[in-house]
Design a protein around this motif. Structure first.
Motif, PDB file in Angstrom:
ATOM      1  N   GLU A   1      -3.739 -23.043 -11.660  1.00  0.00           N
ATOM      2  CA  GLU A   1      -3.000 -22.336 -10.374  1.00  0.00           C
ATOM      3  C   GLU A   1      -3.154 -23.426  -9.091  1.00  0.00           C
ATOM      4  OE1 GLU A   1      -2.712 -18.210  -7.838  1.00  0.00           O
ATOM      5  OE2 GLU A   1      -4.939 -19.119  -8.067  1.00  0.00           O
ATOM      6  N   VAL A   2      -1.863 -23.744  -8.640  1.00  0.00           N
ATOM      7  CA  VAL A   2      -2.041 -24.555  -7.493  1.00  0.00           C
ATOM      8  C   VAL A   2      -1.526 -23.442  -6.242  1.00  0.00           C
ATOM      9  CG1 VAL A   2      -0.752 -26.746  -6.437  1.00  0.00           C
ATOM     10  CG2 VAL A   2      -0.897 -26.457  -8.869  1.00  0.00           C
ATOM     11  N   GLY A   3      -2.663 -23.567  -5.179  1.00  0.00           N
ATOM     12  CA  GLY A   3      -2.410 -22.532  -4.265  1.00  0.00           C
ATOM     13  C   GLY A   3      -3.103 -21.381  -4.240  1.00  0.00           C
ATOM     14  N   THR A   4      -4.409 -21.408  -4.046  1.00  0.00           N
ATOM     15  CA  THR A   4      -5.444 -20.081  -4.106  1.00  0.00           C
ATOM     16  C   THR A   4      -5.418 -18.977  -3.326  1.00  0.00           C
ATOM     17  OG1 THR A   4      -7.142 -21.852  -5.208  1.00  0.00           O
ATOM     18  CG2 THR A   4      -7.862 -19.480  -4.900  1.00  0.00           C
ATOM     19  N   LEU A   5      -5.273 -19.617  -2.081  1.00  0.00           N
ATOM     20  CA  LEU A   5      -5.181 -18.643  -0.686  1.00  0.00           C
ATOM     21  C   LEU A   5      -6.671 -17.745  -1.015  1.00  0.00           C
ATOM     22  CD1 LEU A   5      -3.739 -17.960   1.848  1.00  0.00           C
ATOM     23  CD2 LEU A   5      -2.798 -16.066   0.608  1.00  0.00           C
ATOM     24  N   ALA A   6      -6.358 -16.579  -1.051  1.00  0.00           N
ATOM     25  CA  ALA A   6      -7.685 -15.671  -1.073  1.00  0.00           C
ATOM     26  C   ALA A   6      -8.134 -14.865  -2.596  1.00  0.00           C
ATOM     27  CB  ALA A   6      -7.516 -14.327  -0.384  1.00  0.00           C
TER      28      ALA A   6
ATOM     29  N   ASP B   1       5.310   0.285  -6.914  1.00  0.00           N
ATOM     30  CA  ASP B   1       3.960  -0.405  -7.105  1.00  0.00           C
ATOM     31  C   ASP B   1       2.955   0.541  -7.105  1.00  0.00           C
ATOM     32  OD1 ASP B   1       5.091  -2.876  -6.251  1.00  0.00           O
ATOM     33  OD2 ASP B   1       4.597  -3.005  -4.477  1.00  0.00           O
ATOM     34  N   GLY B   2       2.923   1.616  -6.731  1.00  0.00           N
ATOM     35  CA  GLY B   2       1.834   2.567  -6.660  1.00  0.00           C
ATOM     36  C   GLY B   2       1.853   3.252  -8.278  1.00  0.00           C
ATOM     37  N   LEU B   3       2.697   3.093  -8.874  1.00  0.00           N
ATOM     38  CA  LEU B   3       2.608   3.411 -10.365  1.00  0.00           C
ATOM     39  C   LEU B   3       2.376   2.105 -11.211  1.00  0.00           C
ATOM     40  CD1 LEU B   3       5.967   5.623 -10.663  1.00  0.00           C
ATOM     41  CD2 LEU B   3       3.489   6.492 -11.061  1.00  0.00           C
ATOM     42  N   HIS B   4       3.003   1.022 -10.931  1.00  0.00           N
ATOM     43  CA  HIS B   4       2.833  -0.133 -11.722  1.00  0.00           C
ATOM     44  C   HIS B   4       2.000  -1.164 -11.477  1.00  0.00           C
ATOM     45  CE1 HIS B   4       6.287   1.394 -14.111  1.00  0.00           C
ATOM     46  NE2 HIS B   4       6.995   1.658 -13.094  1.00  0.00           N
ATOM     47  N   ALA B   5       1.576  -1.073 -10.154  1.00  0.00           N
ATOM     48  CA  ALA B   5       0.822  -2.352  -9.737  1.00  0.00           C
ATOM     49  C   ALA B   5      -0.240  -1.688  -8.712  1.00  0.00           C
ATOM     50  CB  ALA B   5       1.796  -3.278  -8.994  1.00  0.00           C
ATOM     51  N   ARG B   6      -0.936  -0.809  -9.332  1.00  0.00           N
ATOM     52  CA  ARG B   6      -2.072  -0.246  -8.376  1.00  0.00           C
ATOM     53  C   ARG B   6      -3.413  -1.257  -8.127  1.00  0.00           C
ATOM     54  NH1 ARG B   6      -0.520   3.954 -11.769  1.00  0.00           N
ATOM     55  NH2 ARG B   6      -2.155   3.579 -12.918  1.00  0.00           N
ATOM     56  N   HIS B   7      -3.902  -0.992  -7.204  1.00  0.00           N
ATOM     57  CA  HIS B   7      -5.003  -2.038  -6.759  1.00  0.00           C
ATOM     58  C   HIS B   7      -6.260  -1.359  -7.042  1.00  0.00           C
ATOM     59  CE1 HIS B   7      -2.568  -4.984  -3.689  1.00  0.00           C
ATOM     60  NE2 HIS B   7      -2.316  -5.186  -5.069  1.00  0.00           N
ATOM     61  N   ASP B   8      -7.289  -1.995  -7.324  1.00  0.00           N
ATOM     62  CA  ASP B   8      -8.738  -1.612  -7.522  1.00  0.00           C
ATOM     63  C   ASP B   8      -9.330  -2.306  -6.343  1.00  0.00           C
ATOM     64  OD1 ASP B   8      -8.889  -4.133  -8.415  1.00  0.00           O
ATOM     65  OD2 ASP B   8      -9.747  -3.637 -10.448  1.00  0.00           O
ATOM     66  N   THR B   9     -10.613  -2.174  -6.220  1.00  0.00           N
ATOM     67  CA  THR B   9     -11.173  -2.835  -5.031  1.00  0.00           C
ATOM     68  C   THR B   9     -11.168  -4.155  -4.977  1.00  0.00           C
ATOM     69  OG1 THR B   9     -12.709  -0.907  -4.727  1.00  0.00           O
ATOM     70  CG2 THR B   9     -13.405  -2.751  -3.523  1.00  0.00           C
ATOM     71  N   PRO B  10     -11.625  -5.010  -5.823  1.00  0.00           N
ATOM     72  CA  PRO B  10     -11.207  -6.609  -5.707  1.00  0.00           C
ATOM     73  C   PRO B  10      -9.928  -6.774  -5.380  1.00  0.00           C
ATOM     74  CG  PRO B  10     -12.634  -5.772  -7.509  1.00  0.00           C
ATOM     75  CD  PRO B  10     -12.230  -4.577  -7.272  1.00  0.00           C
ATOM     76  N   LEU B  11      -8.979  -6.208  -6.154  1.00  0.00           N
ATOM     77  CA  LEU B  11      -7.644  -6.658  -5.709  1.00  0.00           C
ATOM     78  C   LEU B  11      -7.418  -6.194  -4.323  1.00  0.00           C
ATOM     79  CD1 LEU B  11      -5.603  -5.843  -8.999  1.00  0.00           C
ATOM     80  CD2 LEU B  11      -5.924  -8.091  -7.989  1.00  0.00           C
TER      81      LEU B  11
ATOM     82  N   GLU C   1      -9.245  -5.782  -1.758  1.00  0.00           N
ATOM     83  CA  GLU C   1      -9.985  -6.938  -0.900  1.00  0.00           C
ATOM     84  C   GLU C   1      -9.345  -8.354  -0.661  1.00  0.00           C
ATOM     85  OE1 GLU C   1     -14.018  -6.842  -1.839  1.00  0.00           O
ATOM     86  OE2 GLU C   1     -14.481  -5.041  -0.710  1.00  0.00           O
ATOM     87  N   ALA C   2      -8.714  -8.823  -1.887  1.00  0.00           N
ATOM     88  CA  ALA C   2      -8.121 -10.121  -1.864  1.00  0.00           C
ATOM     89  C   ALA C   2      -6.834 -10.041  -1.178  1.00  0.00           C
ATOM     90  CB  ALA C   2      -8.047 -10.504  -3.332  1.00  0.00           C
ATOM     91  N   PHE C   3      -5.859  -8.969  -1.421  1.00  0.00           N
ATOM     92  CA  PHE C   3      -4.659  -8.701  -0.931  1.00  0.00           C
ATOM     93  C   PHE C   3      -4.716  -8.534   0.511  1.00  0.00           C
ATOM     94  CE2 PHE C   3      -0.901  -6.465  -0.096  1.00  0.00           C
ATOM     95  CZ  PHE C   3       0.092  -7.163  -0.682  1.00  0.00           C
ATOM     96  N   GLU C   4      -5.714  -8.110   1.036  1.00  0.00           N
ATOM     97  CA  GLU C   4      -5.934  -7.798   2.545  1.00  0.00           C
ATOM     98  C   GLU C   4      -6.728  -8.829   3.194  1.00  0.00           C
ATOM     99  OE1 GLU C   4      -7.739  -3.785   2.298  1.00  0.00           O
ATOM    100  OE2 GLU C   4      -6.032  -2.831   1.449  1.00  0.00           O
ATOM    101  N   ALA C   5      -6.559  -9.894   2.491  1.00  0.00           N
ATOM    102  CA  ALA C   5      -7.490 -11.074   3.287  1.00  0.00           C
ATOM    103  C   ALA C   5      -6.891 -11.648   4.579  1.00  0.00           C
ATOM    104  CB  ALA C   5      -7.393 -12.303   2.260  1.00  0.00           C
ATOM    105  N   ASP C   6      -5.570 -11.130   4.893  1.00  0.00           N
ATOM    106  CA  ASP C   6      -5.089 -11.396   6.261  1.00  0.00           C
ATOM    107  C   ASP C   6      -5.725 -10.633   7.231  1.00  0.00           C
ATOM    108  OD1 ASP C   6      -4.127  -9.250   5.260  1.00  0.00           O
ATOM    109  OD2 ASP C   6      -2.033  -9.292   5.845  1.00  0.00           O
ATOM    110  N   THR C   7      -5.834  -9.207   7.200  1.00  0.00           N
ATOM    111  CA  THR C   7      -6.599  -8.595   8.091  1.00  0.00           C
ATOM    112  C   THR C   7      -7.955  -8.519   7.991  1.00  0.00           C
ATOM    113  OG1 THR C   7      -6.697  -6.532   6.550  1.00  0.00           O
ATOM    114  CG2 THR C   7      -4.876  -7.028   8.230  1.00  0.00           C
ATOM    115  N   ARG C   8      -8.537  -8.897   6.856  1.00  0.00           N
ATOM    116  CA  ARG C   8     -10.051  -9.182   6.828  1.00  0.00           C
ATOM    117  C   ARG C   8     -10.583 -10.327   7.311  1.00  0.00           C
ATOM    118  NH1 ARG C   8     -12.599  -5.229   3.184  1.00  0.00           N
ATOM    119  NH2 ARG C   8     -10.963  -3.866   2.020  1.00  0.00           N
ATOM    120  N   HIS C   9      -9.894 -11.523   6.924  1.00  0.00           N
ATOM    121  CA  HIS C   9     -10.320 -12.686   7.117  1.00  0.00           C
ATOM    122  C   HIS C   9      -9.659 -13.624   8.008  1.00  0.00           C
ATOM    123  CE1 HIS C   9     -13.647 -11.759   4.424  1.00  0.00           C
ATOM    124  NE2 HIS C   9     -12.789 -11.299   3.633  1.00  0.00           N
TER     125      HIS C   9
END
Length: 232
Positions: free
Chosen positions: A80-85, A31-41, A43-51
């Motif tokens: 898309e059916v199912g938005t979540l964050a 994931d660190g090579l092929h699926a790196r996150h920028d800031t918007p990703l 924040e959305a991925f960490e919505a469990d801890t943030r929100h």
């Protein structure tokens, strides 16, 4: 004379029987090579801890796959059916690029609010519309915008069979259906679970109408292509 030759493994019959080698360490490294996150990703991925949202968004590698599928198919109109964050919505919208339009459906007001903020932070709020309400009603309303290029399902599994029928009716020829959690958390073959029965109907529906396969992600990601050969 040298020692014995050690051959690198070329294949493993156990993997064909279901063995998997994606350990957490291997997955994190890739994931660190092929699926790196920028800031918007992030924040959305960490919505469990943030929100305090549920930790049920797709994994980074699967999110990257969604974006690549949108790009590879040239999708410009998607549902898309199912938005979540909004994590998968960001991937899909970025994959569609400029001029793409995504309608993403969510029935929880808090989830929709968080998703809208994340999409705005990613500068995608003009490209992505979050529709709040029951997915069945929202899908009916979206038929006016059909045909679509891509449909992604990641919502209530007990209605996947209905969503698949809608997708087939509203995708263009050559359109793509993607659906997460199609192993149904290991309960797919449970004869006592009505939601498992609905998921099996979903698989039967898709196999009969789409050229399809299941990508062996941890909980299975279905890929279907609407083709002339599968059109009744």
């Amino acid at each position: 004379m040298g020692g014995p030759t050690i051959l690198a493994p070329m294949a493993d019959p156990r993997s064909r029987e279901g063995a998997r080698y994606g350990t957490p360490e291997v997955v994190a490294w890739l994931d660190g090579l092929h699926a790196r996150h920028d800031t918007p990703l992030s924040e959305a991925f960490e919505a469990d801890t943030r929100h305090g949202l549920p930790s049920i968004q797709v994994a980074p590698s699967e999110g990257a796959l969604l974006g690549l599928m949108a790009r590879l198919t040239g999708a410009k109109r998607a549902v898309e059916v199912g938005t979540l964050a909004g994590y998968s919505a960001i991937h899909l919208a970025r994959g569609m690029g400029e001029g793409g339009r995504l309608w993403t459906l969510e029935n929880d007001p808090k989830h929709a609010e968080v998703a809208r903020a994340n999409l705005a932070a990613a500068q995608l709020d003009a490209q992505v519309e979050v529709r709040l309400g029951d997915a069945t009603d929202s899908l009916t309303a979206l038929e006016a915008h059909a045909p679509f290029d891509l449909v992604f399902l990641d919502a209530d599994k007990g209605r996947y069979d209905r969503y698949a029928a809608w997708a087939f009716a509203n995708l263009r020829e050559g359109g793509v259906l993607l659906a997460d959690n199609v192993y149904f958390f290991g309960r797919l073959l449970d004869e006592e679970d009505p939601d498992a029965a609905a998921m099996r109907r979903f698989h039967t529906e898709v196999a009969g109408r789409f050229a399809s396969t299941v990508i062996p992600t941890p909980d299975g990601l279905l890929l279907g292509l609407k083709t002339p050969a599968k059109t009744p």
